[in-house]
Design a protein around this motif. Structure first.
Motif, mmCIF file in Angstrom:
data_model
loop_
_atom_site.group_PDB
_atom_site.id
_atom_site.type_symbol
_atom_site.label_atom_id
_atom_site.label_comp_id
_atom_site.label_asym_id
_atom_site.label_seq_id
_atom_site.Cartn_x
_atom_site.Cartn_y
_atom_site.Cartn_z
ATOM 1 N N THR A 154 0.961 -1.213 -0.041
ATOM 2 C CA THR A 154 0.050 -0.042 0.203
ATOM 3 C C THR A 154 0.895 1.059 0.004
ATOM 4 N N LEU A 155 0.166 2.601 -0.134
ATOM 5 C CA LEU A 155 0.861 3.600 -0.165
ATOM 6 C C LEU A 155 1.570 3.925 1.223
ATOM 7 N N ASP A 156 1.016 3.375 2.502
ATOM 8 C CA ASP A 156 1.592 3.579 3.577
ATOM 9 C C ASP A 156 2.678 2.703 3.950
ATOM 10 N N PHE A 157 2.666 1.537 3.377
ATOM 11 C CA PHE A 157 3.744 0.435 3.477
ATOM 12 C C PHE A 157 4.803 0.835 2.723
ATOM 13 N N VAL A 158 4.862 1.441 1.704
ATOM 14 C CA VAL A 158 5.979 1.876 0.741
ATOM 15 C C VAL A 158 6.537 3.037 1.277
ATOM 16 N N LEU A 165 -7.211 7.348 -3.890
ATOM 17 C CA LEU A 165 -6.257 6.664 -4.656
ATOM 18 C C LEU A 165 -6.614 5.894 -5.871
ATOM 19 N N ASN A 166 -7.649 6.233 -6.322
ATOM 20 C CA ASN A 166 -8.314 5.257 -7.424
ATOM 21 C C ASN A 166 -8.669 6.130 -8.974
ATOM 22 N N THR A 167 -7.987 7.359 -8.785
ATOM 23 C CA THR A 167 -8.188 8.183 -10.097
ATOM 24 C C THR A 167 -6.797 8.075 -10.762
ATOM 25 N N GLU A 168 -7.022 8.244 -12.291
ATOM 26 C CA GLU A 168 -5.666 8.340 -13.068
ATOM 27 C C GLU A 168 -4.314 8.927 -12.419
ATOM 28 N N PHE A 169 -4.703 10.013 -11.762
ATOM 29 C CA PHE A 169 -3.490 10.758 -11.258
ATOM 30 C C PHE A 169 -3.239 10.530 -9.655
ATOM 31 N N GLY A 170 -4.119 10.029 -9.053
ATOM 32 C CA GLY A 170 -4.296 9.894 -7.574
ATOM 33 C C GLY A 170 -3.618 11.040 -6.772
ATOM 34 N N ILE A 171 -2.619 10.582 -6.129
ATOM 35 C CA ILE A 171 -2.010 11.963 -5.692
ATOM 36 C C ILE A 171 -0.934 12.682 -6.042
ATOM 37 N N TYR A 172 -0.774 12.390 -7.434
ATOM 38 C CA TYR A 172 0.226 12.943 -8.156
ATOM 39 C C TYR A 172 -0.130 13.922 -9.057
ATOM 40 N N GLU A 173 0.714 14.881 -9.575
ATOM 41 C CA GLU A 173 0.333 15.785 -10.676
ATOM 42 C C GLU A 173 0.703 15.401 -12.243
ATOM 43 N N PRO A 199 3.265 2.048 -9.877
ATOM 44 C CA PRO A 199 3.098 2.839 -8.922
ATOM 45 C C PRO A 199 2.039 2.844 -7.623
ATOM 46 N N VAL A 200 2.322 3.118 -6.466
ATOM 47 C CA VAL A 200 1.188 3.269 -5.706
ATOM 48 C C VAL A 200 0.854 4.696 -5.417
ATOM 49 N N GLY A 201 -0.444 4.839 -4.737
ATOM 50 C CA GLY A 201 -1.054 6.229 -4.806
ATOM 51 C C GLY A 201 -1.993 6.796 -5.811
ATOM 52 N N VAL A 244 0.686 -7.240 -13.594
ATOM 53 C CA VAL A 244 0.668 -8.684 -13.878
ATOM 54 C C VAL A 244 -0.356 -9.185 -12.517
ATOM 55 N N PHE A 245 -1.245 -9.972 -13.136
ATOM 56 C CA PHE A 245 -2.216 -10.607 -12.257
ATOM 57 C C PHE A 245 -3.080 -9.512 -11.652
ATOM 58 N N ARG A 246 -3.352 -8.373 -12.433
ATOM 59 C CA ARG A 246 -4.116 -7.312 -12.030
ATOM 60 C C ARG A 246 -5.733 -7.748 -11.490
ATOM 61 N N ASN A 247 -6.359 -8.675 -12.427
ATOM 62 C CA ASN A 247 -7.637 -8.800 -11.962
ATOM 63 C C ASN A 247 -7.757 -9.906 -10.954
ATOM 64 N N SER A 248 -6.685 -10.453 -10.258
ATOM 65 C CA SER A 248 -6.911 -11.697 -9.518
ATOM 66 C C SER A 248 -6.224 -11.603 -8.220
ATOM 67 N N THR A 249 -5.366 -10.485 -8.102
ATOM 68 C CA THR A 249 -4.524 -10.377 -6.814
ATOM 69 C C THR A 249 -4.619 -9.272 -5.876
ATOM 70 N N PHE A 250 -5.493 -8.086 -6.120
ATOM 71 C CA PHE A 250 -5.554 -6.994 -5.606
ATOM 72 C C PHE A 250 -6.984 -6.831 -4.687
ATOM 73 N N GLU A 251 -7.713 -7.781 -4.523
ATOM 74 C CA GLU A 251 -8.823 -7.620 -3.906
ATOM 75 C C GLU A 251 -8.764 -7.259 -2.386
ATOM 76 N N GLY A 252 -7.598 -7.765 -1.755
ATOM 77 C CA GLY A 252 -7.371 -7.335 -0.501
ATOM 78 C C GLY A 252 -6.301 -6.191 -0.096
ATOM 79 N N ASN A 253 -6.095 -5.397 -1.209
ATOM 80 C CA ASN A 253 -5.360 -4.118 -1.011
ATOM 81 C C ASN A 253 -6.453 -3.079 -0.428
ATOM 82 N N PRO A 254 -6.090 -2.448 0.611
ATOM 83 C CA PRO A 254 -6.993 -1.413 1.175
ATOM 84 C C PRO A 254 -7.057 -0.139 0.328
#
Length: 283
Positions: free
Chosen positions: A50-54, A170-178, A143-145, A153-163
């Motif tokens: 996650t962003l906090d983990f990184v 954090l789920n827009t194209e740019f998220g926290i970035y410009e 990128p996170v954030g 890789v495995f985008r559709n089967s491995t992210f369901e548990g990521n808060p």
């Protein structure tokens, strides 16, 4: 230092009945003998990175205060590691280091810094020998954030548990970035790429900027191989992308069961280490 699980007997990959791979067989994330191991590593990565983990891992590792080791000793230590995210090889990473370097040396004999990058690009994986789980060390980065792109890789089967996936900010194209902020301002999933880049900067190693980009972003496949995240890139990133792509040819397609004569090659590569990142480094 601890010994990392080596997985199946690496000698299986060396035996004569093993065939050389066609390029279409590399990075096979759909099936194969190593599929379960690879999938499970990415499942853990995509759940916990996650962003906090990184941000936390930057605080833990970027001050390079954990141990002191020369570059060649760090390469040798990779003999204790088999990358659990890699579907192409099941033998220690030090062999891949010399394979990559020699591939570059054949095609770029005038660029000794490029050859050295081939040798050392995975050395950041030593974190796995100092208590970091492999899902925080190996594998493709992203990128996170901001929104996780479908090219991961495995985008559709491995992210369901990521808060972070449940956080609208954090789920827009740019998220926290410009827009076009530049990859230097983007937080990537934590792994050996960013760590080795930080080690190079901390120790004031003199590898050119093109080589530092190769080190820092060689696992960023969604960018250099799929063309995603261009909306975060600035002009410098665009200029460096061809260098990262050139490096990727050797990182990927030199993986082979034909093992290099490491002891014969070491004196030459030690001379490159002495030139660009000499002595005992802080890690």
């Amino acid at each position: 230092m601890r010994v990392v699980n080596m997985g199946p007997d690496p000698s299986l990959a060396y035996r004569p009945e093993c065939h050389e791979k066609d390029k279409t067989e590399f990075r096979n994330f759909e099936n194969g003998d190593l599929f379960d191991r690879v999938f499970n590593t990415y499942k853990l990565m995509h759940t916990h990175q996650t962003l906090d983990f990184v941000k936390q891992k930057h605080q833990v590792w970027s001050n390079c205060s954990h141990f002191s080791l020369s570059m060649m000793d760090s390469i040798d230590s990779l003999d204790e590691l088999v990358d659990e995210s890699d579907p192409d090889v099941d033998f220690p990473n030090s062999f891949h280091a010399f394979q990559t370097a020699e591939g570059i040396r054949r095609e770029h004999p005038d660029k000794d810094w490029f050859q050295l990058v081939g040798l050392i690009h995975d050395v950041g994986k030593v974190m796995a020998l100092y208590s970091e789980p492999q899902w925080a060390v190996v594998g493709d980065t992203y990128p996170v954030g901001c929104k996780f792109q479908n090219s991961i890789v495995f985008r559709n089967s491995t992210f369901e548990g990521n808060p972070d996936g449940k956080n609208p900010a954090l789920n827009t194209e740019f998220g926290i970035y410009e827009p076009q902020c530049g990859l230097d301002k983007v937080l990537m999933s934590w792994g050996h790429d960013e760590y080795l880049y930080r080690v190079m900067k901390f120790n004031k190693c003199t590898i050119p900027e093109e080589g530092l980009y190769m080190i820092r972003f060689h696992s960023f496949y969604p960018w250099h191989s799929n063309g995603d995240y261009m909306h975060l890139c600035n002009e410098k990133d665009q200029q460096m992308l061809p260098w990262v792509k050139e490096f990727n040819k050797f990182d990927l397609y030199t993986k082979s069961t034909e093992l290099p004569d490491v002891e014969r090659l070491k004196p030459y590569y030690q001379s490159l280490i002495d030139k660009y990142c000499p002595g005992v480094l802080q890690w």
